[in-house]
Design a protein around this motif. Structure first.
Motif, PDB file in Angstrom:
ATOM      1  N   PRO A 109      15.412 -77.609 -73.222  1.00 41.18           N
ATOM      2  CA  PRO A 109      14.991 -76.461 -73.811  1.00 41.18           C
ATOM      3  C   PRO A 109      14.272 -76.753 -74.991  1.00 41.18           C
ATOM      4  N   ASP A 110      14.101 -78.238 -75.895  1.00 43.69           N
ATOM      5  CA  ASP A 110      12.695 -78.587 -76.513  1.00 43.69           C
ATOM      6  C   ASP A 110      11.689 -78.605 -75.949  1.00 43.69           C
ATOM      7  N   GLY A 111      11.587 -78.808 -74.861  1.00 43.13           N
ATOM      8  CA  GLY A 111       9.923 -79.368 -74.101  1.00 43.13           C
ATOM      9  C   GLY A 111       9.843 -81.238 -73.345  1.00 43.13           C
ATOM     10  N   ARG A 112      11.175 -81.317 -73.424  1.00 44.09           N
ATOM     11  CA  ARG A 112      10.966 -82.356 -73.005  1.00 44.09           C
ATOM     12  C   ARG A 112      11.689 -82.763 -71.382  1.00 44.09           C
ATOM     13  N   PHE A 113      11.516 -83.272 -70.845  1.00 36.68           N
ATOM     14  CA  PHE A 113      12.061 -83.454 -69.143  1.00 36.68           C
ATOM     15  C   PHE A 113      12.951 -84.623 -68.787  1.00 36.68           C
ATOM     16  N   LEU A 114      13.666 -84.719 -68.193  1.00 31.63           N
ATOM     17  CA  LEU A 114      14.224 -85.256 -68.040  1.00 31.63           C
ATOM     18  C   LEU A 114      14.137 -85.578 -66.254  1.00 31.63           C
ATOM     19  N   ILE A 115      13.838 -86.458 -65.548  1.00 27.68           N
ATOM     20  CA  ILE A 115      13.076 -86.655 -64.256  1.00 27.68           C
ATOM     21  C   ILE A 115      13.793 -88.199 -63.245  1.00 27.68           C
ATOM     22  N   GLU A 116      13.717 -87.504 -62.385  1.00 36.56           N
ATOM     23  CA  GLU A 116      13.981 -88.628 -61.658  1.00 36.56           C
ATOM     24  C   GLU A 116      12.913 -89.405 -60.204  1.00 36.56           C
ATOM     25  N   VAL A 117      12.666 -91.178 -60.170  1.00 35.46           N
ATOM     26  CA  VAL A 117      11.566 -90.856 -59.552  1.00 35.46           C
ATOM     27  C   VAL A 117      11.658 -91.680 -58.400  1.00 35.46           C
ATOM     28  N   HIS A 136      13.128 -90.471 -69.146  1.00 32.67           N
ATOM     29  CA  HIS A 136      13.326 -89.632 -70.209  1.00 32.67           C
ATOM     30  C   HIS A 136      12.299 -89.010 -70.748  1.00 32.67           C
ATOM     31  N   ILE A 137      11.422 -88.120 -70.852  1.00 37.06           N
ATOM     32  CA  ILE A 137       9.936 -87.692 -71.029  1.00 37.06           C
ATOM     33  C   ILE A 137      10.283 -86.501 -72.375  1.00 37.06           C
ATOM     34  N   PHE A 138       9.418 -87.685 -73.661  1.00 38.53           N
ATOM     35  CA  PHE A 138       9.314 -87.130 -74.787  1.00 38.53           C
ATOM     36  C   PHE A 138       8.523 -87.168 -75.367  1.00 38.53           C
TER      37      PHE A 138
END
Length: 503
Positions: free
Chosen positions: A350-358, A302-304
């Motif tokens: 929606p608020d600019g964060r990212f959920l990523i899978e690496v 979770h990139i915030f």
């Protein structure tokens, strides 16, 4: 919206009116057992149902279903095509959304550009699988249109017409693109503007690169505006509150074209500078400081934080790779050894964060690191196991034992999957682990995959990263599996006998 209809924004979208209901293929390479195939089919049906609701929140649900299906049955043309069409619909929705709607329901983090780039990635992958059909060309052209890459879109449409000269969708798109090009040529100015600071970004004080103009009339470099709005939703110059994200504003094609044509040398310098921030080079790695990851391991993040949001955007424009590094508990600083990971899935929020899978790729050792725009960048050297000579008895024995252990691991996974039928989350995780199983002919990579079958502590994973003996790493992984079966933890320092499987 029909295949050849033009939008008010001057672009055409093709192949996104609906998704495919055709039965998934389950033959040849990539075929699945019946229980998993039925599970994938169910996910696709749920994704199709969500897509047909034609709402932004349902499009996002559809993406989730298609992505889960793709993880179990990767590169299936129907799954890829349906997910691509959904990305296109999200990007289209954001581009066509009236700016007045943002005052009541701001969607500051949803990015039409990122969603169009994700659609382009799926379309290109689909083209590799189905190069003899027009659907990949239709979807790719639509993604390029949303990215305002009109010449590339035109080339893609022409390539598609070589496959099917009678495609009404592609013929209509080509006519529309030619009208757009003629209109742009007619409006093109023949006077060369004087180089003034009017063409400079007021944030970096350099020539504008990929300029975006805000509703209040100020222009900034796209990347500069991104960084500024990670920390607030006001115009950096006049402090007017902006209800839309810079990611919802397309690059000003006219202004960018003027800059590129009239100041080519300075523009080339700015492009090289920007490319240097997104393509780090073979031995330079941006670092995400959080946890220890090993090759073949998947990790959800979770990139915030603003600094890491900036880093992820740059990575997504480049190689999609970064280093995952943990803190060494013995020193309290960065661990010397870490793992390169690739972003395999990216969901903007929606608020600019990212959920990523690496997914873990290669090991490296950090030589030195420095700060860059708030995050760390490291010079690295790559780490490999000691290689046994081809044809040597040691190599033959290692390959034979690895092949035997692979059979044991497959049986282990089958038993675990049968025991988790009621736990869908664990069931999907086990399917993913089974799909990622490397060939036993690559013992080094196989040894890391074997270690991912059980949960390990950061210290244990650091030890695995530093090992350069494949046989020893496989032995440890087998001990971990055996200790998990016994329901206890074993201290490697107290084990003197051979592990329960021959290696």
């Amino acid at each position: 919206m029909s295949s050849a209809d033009s939008s008010s924004s001057g672009f055409v979208l093709l192949g996104v009116e609906d998704v495919e209901d055709c039965a998934l293929s389950n033959e040849g390479e990539g075929s699945l057992p019946l229980d998993r195939f039925g599970y994938v089919s169910d996910l696709v049906k749920k994704g199709n149902h969500a897509f047909r609701q034609s709402r932004l929140d349902m499009f996002e649900q559809a993406i989730n279903y298609y992505t889960r299906a793709n993880q179990i049955k990767p590169n299936d043309p129907i799954i890829l095509g349906n997910r691509c069409a959904t990305y296109l619909r999200i990007s289209q929705f954001l581009k066509l959304r009236d700016s007045s709607d943002s005052e009541d329901r701001p969607l500051s983090g949803l990015d039409p550009t990122i969603h169009a780039e994700l659609a382009l990635k799926d379309a290109e992958k689909l083209g590799e699988i189905q190069s003899n059909t027009v659907r990949p060309f239709i979807l790719k052209a639509s993604a390029l249109l949303l990215l305002e890459k009109y010449e590339l879109a035109r080339s893609t449409v022409i390539s598609g017409l070589q496959v099917d000269p009678f495609s009404n969708s592609l013929q209509g798109a080509l006519q529309h693109l030619e009208k757009m090009q003629a209109g742009n040529n007619g409006r093109r100015s023949h006077t060369k503007p004087e180089r003034t600071d009017d063409f400079d970004c007021t944030l970096c004080l350099k020539l504008l690169y990929e300029p975006i103009t805000t509703p209040c009339g100020h222009s900034f470099c796209r990347s500069c505006l991104f960084q500024s709005m990670d920390r607030g939703n006001k115009c950096p110059l006049c402090r007017t509150v902006l209800f839309i994200s810079p990611r919802m504003s397309a690059v000003s094609v006219t202004l960018n074209s003027i800059i590129q044509k009239n100041f080519p040398e300075e523009y080339a310098e700015r492009k090289a500078e920007h490319d240097g921030l997104t393509n780090f080079g073979a031995d330079l790695m941006p670092l995400f400081v959080m946890d220890v990851v090993i090759p073949c391991q998947k990790y959800h993040l979770h990139i915030f934080e603003p600094r890491y949001r900036l880093m992820v955007r740059r990575i997504m424009e480049g190689s999609r790779r970064m280093g995952m590094v943990g803190i060494d508990p013995t020193t309290g600083s960065f661990a010397e050894f870490a793992c390169e990971v690739e972003i395999t899935e990216c969901e903007p929020l929606p608020d600019g964060r990212f959920l990523i899978e690496v997914e873990g790729r290669r090991r490296f050792r950090i030589i030195r690191s420095r700060d860059q725009d708030g995050y760390r960048v490291a010079e690295v050297e790559w780490v490999r196991d000691l290689q046994l000579p081809d044809g040597s008895q040691e190599r033959v024995d290692l390959l034979e034992s690895t092949n035997n252990i692979a059979k044991h691991a497959s049986s282990w996974l089958t038993r675990a999957r049968q025991a988790s039928q009621q736990d869908r989350s664990r069931y999907e995780k086990l399917l993913g682990l089974e799909r990622m199983m490397p060939t036993p002919r690559d013992p080094e990579r196989f040894s890391f995959w074997l270690a991912t079958l059980t949960n390990r502590t950061p210290r244990e994973k650091l030890d695995l990263l530093q090992l350069t003996n494949t046989r020893e790493r496989i032995s440890r992984a087998l001990i971990y599996m055996r200790s998990g079966e016994l329901g206890c933890r074993l201290d490697l320092n107290t084990i003197t006998n051979a592990p329960p499987y021959t290696i």
